[in-house]
Design an enzyme around this catalytic site. Structure first.
Site, PDB file in Angstrom:
ATOM      1  N   ASP A  20      35.067  48.915  50.296  1.00  0.00           N
ATOM      2  CA  ASP A  20      35.030  49.068  48.843  1.00  0.00           C
ATOM      3  C   ASP A  20      34.895  50.532  48.425  1.00  0.00           C
ATOM      4  OD1 ASP A  20      34.966  48.039  46.190  1.00  0.00           O
ATOM      5  OD2 ASP A  20      32.792  48.183  46.150  1.00  0.00           O
ATOM      6  N   SER A  51      34.814  47.301  40.610  1.00  0.00           N
ATOM      7  CA  SER A  51      35.468  46.198  41.310  1.00  0.00           C
ATOM      8  C   SER A  51      35.315  44.911  40.512  1.00  0.00           C
ATOM      9  CB  SER A  51      34.835  46.007  42.693  1.00  0.00           C
ATOM     10  OG  SER A  51      34.885  47.209  43.437  1.00  0.00           O
ATOM     11  N   GLN A  62      42.044  43.921  46.489  1.00  0.00           N
ATOM     12  CA  GLN A  62      41.034  44.067  45.447  1.00  0.00           C
ATOM     13  C   GLN A  62      41.713  44.322  44.109  1.00  0.00           C
ATOM     14  OE1 GLN A  62      38.265  47.704  44.584  1.00  0.00           O
ATOM     15  NE2 GLN A  62      37.083  46.343  45.929  1.00  0.00           N
TER      16      GLN A  62
END
Length: 297
Positions: free
Chosen positions: A216, A239, A289
């Site tokens: 991430d 995110s 993502q």
């Protein structure tokens, strides 16, 4: 006269200390059956880092599964911004245990409200078809400057980030996010080498959770690279969801090439995809993502 011993390697010691801190961060406190509590690192932050809550949730899920079943996928949603000043409670739902697969659902809670949900699937080792995409060409990671070396060399870099201990050693192959002034739009490919900046224990679940944490860190940067935008405090990113497929075994304390692209951005959101290859070219993980991106000014 005996020779004086070599002085300790300060960067290596700092890296190992940061890695040990990450391992401690992922070592959740068991409150009750399938209920765990985790904390956040004591760093300047307005919200909990997404990779942290995803890694901790996967730890909670994995502790309810037999050790011969390894995680092969996770799907998650970031619901609310987490508060780094208070603990996070992780509640595990044992959805199903079949002959080959186990499925777990985890909800991360603060102040009685869900901030994050994760579903993960675990599988017994099995034989089957085998093929993969090739690893793109990239220079060896040890020939590239460290994040700290690259950041300190840039006068635009914020002092706080230059000196902060980092458990993940990140080596940019392409332009770093703060270096893209005047680069212009491109195909959006962004490559970085990554590994834990020290030795990790041998627990396979821990290596998967560390990679979940690391995945991430740079993924949405691919959307900025696609636009030729630099991130110098003028971009807000968060995110929204995160999915990973763990396809082959790896160690998170050995070099992995993370190749990221952004195929689409619209409506204030950007989609990014990534693949992790070992140095020998073996594909070990795929990531997708979607994130919120807002450019100020």
């Amino acid at each position: 006269m005996a020779e004086a011993p070599d002085p300790p390697d300060a960067p290596a010691l700092a890296g190992q200390a940061a890695v040990d801190g990450l391992v401690d961060l992922l070592d959740l406190e068991r409150i009750e059956v399938d209920i765990y509590r985790g904390g956040s690192p004591q760093v300047r932050s307005q919200r909990v880092f997404g990779g942290q809550v995803a890694g901790q949730a996967l730890v909670a899920a994995g502790r309810s599964v037999e050790p011969d079943r390894l995680v092969h996928s996770l799907h998650s949603y970031f619901i609310r911004a987490g508060d780094p000043t208070m603990p996070i409670v992780y509640e595990v739902d044992r959805v199903r245990d079949g002959r080959s697969f186990s499925v777990r659902r985890v909800t991360a809670v603060q102040r009685g409200k869900a901030i994050f949900t994760l579903s993960a699937s675990f599988q017994l080792a099995q034989d089957g078809l085998d093929h993969q995409s090739d690893m793109p060409a990239a220079p060896e990671p040890t020939t590239l400057p460290t994040f700290t070396e690259r950041y300190r060399a840039d006068p635009r870099a914020e002092h706080y980030w230059r000196d902060r201990p980092r458990p993940i050693d990140v080596r940019y192959v392409d332009a770093a996010p703060w270096e893209r002034d005047g680069v212009g739009p491109n195909d959006g490919v962004s490559r970085v080498w990554m590994r834990a900046d020290g030795k990790l224990p041998d627990d396979p679940l821990l290596h998967v959770c560390v990679l979940t944490f690391a995945s991430d860190m740079t993924l949405l940067d691919a959307a900025l690279a696609r636009q030729g935008l630099a991130n110098q405090g003028t971009v807000m990113m968060a995110s929204l969801d995160h999915a990973m497929w763990f396809e082959r075994t790896f160690r998170a304390d050995e070099w992995l090439l993370y190749t990221m692209k952004s195929p689409s951005a619209s409506g204030g959101r950007a989609l990014a995809t990534g693949r992790f290859h070992r140095q020998d070219g073996t594909l070990v993980c795929s990531v997708v993502q979607e994130g919120l991106i807002r450019v100020r000014g």
